[in-house]
Design a protein around this motif. Sequence first.
Motif, PDB file in Angstrom:
ATOM      1  N   GLU A  15       0.833  -1.210   0.000  1.00 13.48           N
ATOM      2  CA  GLU A  15       0.000   0.000   0.000  1.00 13.48           C
ATOM      3  C   GLU A  15       0.866   1.258   0.000  1.00 13.48           C
ATOM      4  OE1 GLU A  15      -0.247  -2.508   2.179  1.00 13.48           O
ATOM      5  OE2 GLU A  15      -2.277  -3.303   1.971  1.00 13.48           O
ATOM      6  N   GLY A  16       1.919   1.265   0.837  1.00 17.27           N
ATOM      7  CA  GLY A  16       2.817   2.415   0.904  1.00 17.27           C
ATOM      8  C   GLY A  16       3.567   2.628  -0.399  1.00 17.27           C
ATOM      9  N   VAL A  17       4.005   1.533  -1.012  1.00 15.72           N
ATOM     10  CA  VAL A  17       4.732   1.624  -2.287  1.00 15.72           C
ATOM     11  C   VAL A  17       3.804   2.125  -3.387  1.00 15.72           C
ATOM     12  CG1 VAL A  17       5.865   0.241  -4.073  1.00 15.72           C
ATOM     13  CG2 VAL A  17       6.489  -0.066  -1.678  1.00 15.72           C
ATOM     14  N   PHE A  18       2.595   1.568  -3.473  1.00 14.40           N
ATOM     15  CA  PHE A  18       1.650   2.025  -4.498  1.00 14.40           C
ATOM     16  C   PHE A  18       1.262   3.486  -4.286  1.00 14.40           C
ATOM     17  CE2 PHE A  18      -0.214  -2.365  -5.777  1.00 14.40           C
ATOM     18  CZ  PHE A  18       0.874  -2.587  -6.596  1.00 14.40           C
ATOM     19  N   ASN A  19       1.086   3.885  -3.039  1.00 13.43           N
ATOM     20  CA  ASN A  19       0.788   5.287  -2.750  1.00 13.43           C
ATOM     21  C   ASN A  19       1.935   6.180  -3.236  1.00 13.43           C
ATOM     22  OD1 ASN A  19      -0.630   7.562  -1.403  1.00 13.43           O
ATOM     23  ND2 ASN A  19       1.195   7.521  -0.120  1.00 13.43           N
ATOM     24  N   ALA A  20       3.154   5.766  -2.961  1.00 10.37           N
ATOM     25  CA  ALA A  20       4.312   6.560  -3.370  1.00 10.37           C
ATOM     26  C   ALA A  20       4.424   6.636  -4.895  1.00 10.37           C
ATOM     27  CB  ALA A  20       5.592   5.974  -2.771  1.00 10.37           C
ATOM     28  N   LEU A  21       4.139   5.550  -5.571  1.00  7.66           N
ATOM     29  CA  LEU A  21       4.254   5.522  -7.030  1.00  7.66           C
ATOM     30  C   LEU A  21       3.049   6.154  -7.721  1.00  7.66           C
ATOM     31  CD1 LEU A  21       5.675   1.923  -7.563  1.00  7.66           C
ATOM     32  CD2 LEU A  21       6.912   4.096  -7.682  1.00  7.66           C
ATOM     33  N   GLY A  22       2.017   6.478  -6.960  1.00  8.07           N
ATOM     34  CA  GLY A  22       0.784   7.006  -7.532  1.00  8.07           C
ATOM     35  C   GLY A  22       0.825   8.481  -7.889  1.00  8.07           C
ATOM     36  N   ASP A  23       1.945   9.123  -7.701  1.00  6.66           N
ATOM     37  CA  ASP A  23       2.093  10.533  -8.050  1.00  6.66           C
ATOM     38  C   ASP A  23       3.115  10.651  -9.171  1.00  6.66           C
ATOM     39  OD1 ASP A  23       1.726  13.540  -6.957  1.00  6.66           O
ATOM     40  OD2 ASP A  23       3.810  13.191  -7.577  1.00  6.66           O
ATOM     41  N   SER A  24       2.831  11.469 -10.174  1.00  6.71           N
ATOM     42  CA  SER A  24       3.707  11.554 -11.345  1.00  6.71           C
ATOM     43  C   SER A  24       5.094  12.089 -11.008  1.00  6.71           C
ATOM     44  CB  SER A  24       3.062  12.390 -12.447  1.00  6.71           C
ATOM     45  OG  SER A  24       2.863  13.715 -12.004  1.00  6.71           O
ATOM     46  N   VAL A  25       5.206  13.021 -10.072  1.00  6.45           N
ATOM     47  CA  VAL A  25       6.533  13.538  -9.695  1.00  6.45           C
ATOM     48  C   VAL A  25       7.359  12.423  -9.066  1.00  6.45           C
ATOM     49  CG1 VAL A  25       7.781  15.150  -8.192  1.00  6.45           C
ATOM     50  CG2 VAL A  25       5.743  15.924  -9.429  1.00  6.45           C
ATOM     51  N   ARG A  26       6.760  11.679  -8.149  1.00  2.00           N
ATOM     52  CA  ARG A  26       7.483  10.591  -7.484  1.00  2.00           C
ATOM     53  C   ARG A  26       7.805   9.467  -8.460  1.00  2.00           C
ATOM     54  NH1 ARG A  26       3.772  12.133  -3.080  1.00  2.00           N
ATOM     55  NH2 ARG A  26       2.335  10.454  -3.635  1.00  2.00           N
ATOM     56  N   LEU A  27       6.878   9.162  -9.334  1.00  2.00           N
ATOM     57  CA  LEU A  27       7.129   8.128 -10.337  1.00  2.00           C
ATOM     58  C   LEU A  27       8.287   8.535 -11.240  1.00  2.00           C
ATOM     59  CD1 LEU A  27       6.293   5.413 -11.520  1.00  2.00           C
ATOM     60  CD2 LEU A  27       4.603   6.623 -12.894  1.00  2.00           C
ATOM     61  N   ASN A  28       8.358   9.799 -11.595  1.00  4.41           N
ATOM     62  CA  ASN A  28       9.471  10.273 -12.423  1.00  4.41           C
ATOM     63  C   ASN A  28      10.810  10.175 -11.701  1.00  4.41           C
ATOM     64  OD1 ASN A  28       8.051  10.800 -14.782  1.00  4.41           O
ATOM     65  ND2 ASN A  28       7.518  12.870 -14.148  1.00  4.41           N
TER      66      ASN A  28
END
Length: 109
Positions: A15-28
């Motif tokens: 859940e924490g990992v998906f939350n973190a990856l769910g934002d385009s800035v963080r994914l970039n």
Amino acid sequence: MKPLYHPEREAMTLEGVFNALGDSVRLNVIRDLLSLPEGAEKACGAFVISVSKSTFSHHVRVLREAGLIQVRQEGALSLLSLRRKDINARFPGLLATVEIASSSNYFKE
């Protein structure tokens, strides 16, 4: 300076990992770190970002607290690296999926 919190591998949650990856800035940030050799670090100031420094610091904190990145302070520099071994051990195939999706332009900018 107080040491930064980095969760142990076992404390990382999907859940924490998906939350973190769910934002385009963080994914970039993750996509950028995936392009580096394993163990390589990148200074916070070297990222091309579209947000303020304080907002970027928030994004870095979310990634760090999710267990996706390691942040090492060296003087005034914050150096980021991807926790590949921990991520691959805890969530096998996750980084490969992100890398494949990134290279196929699946993610929208």
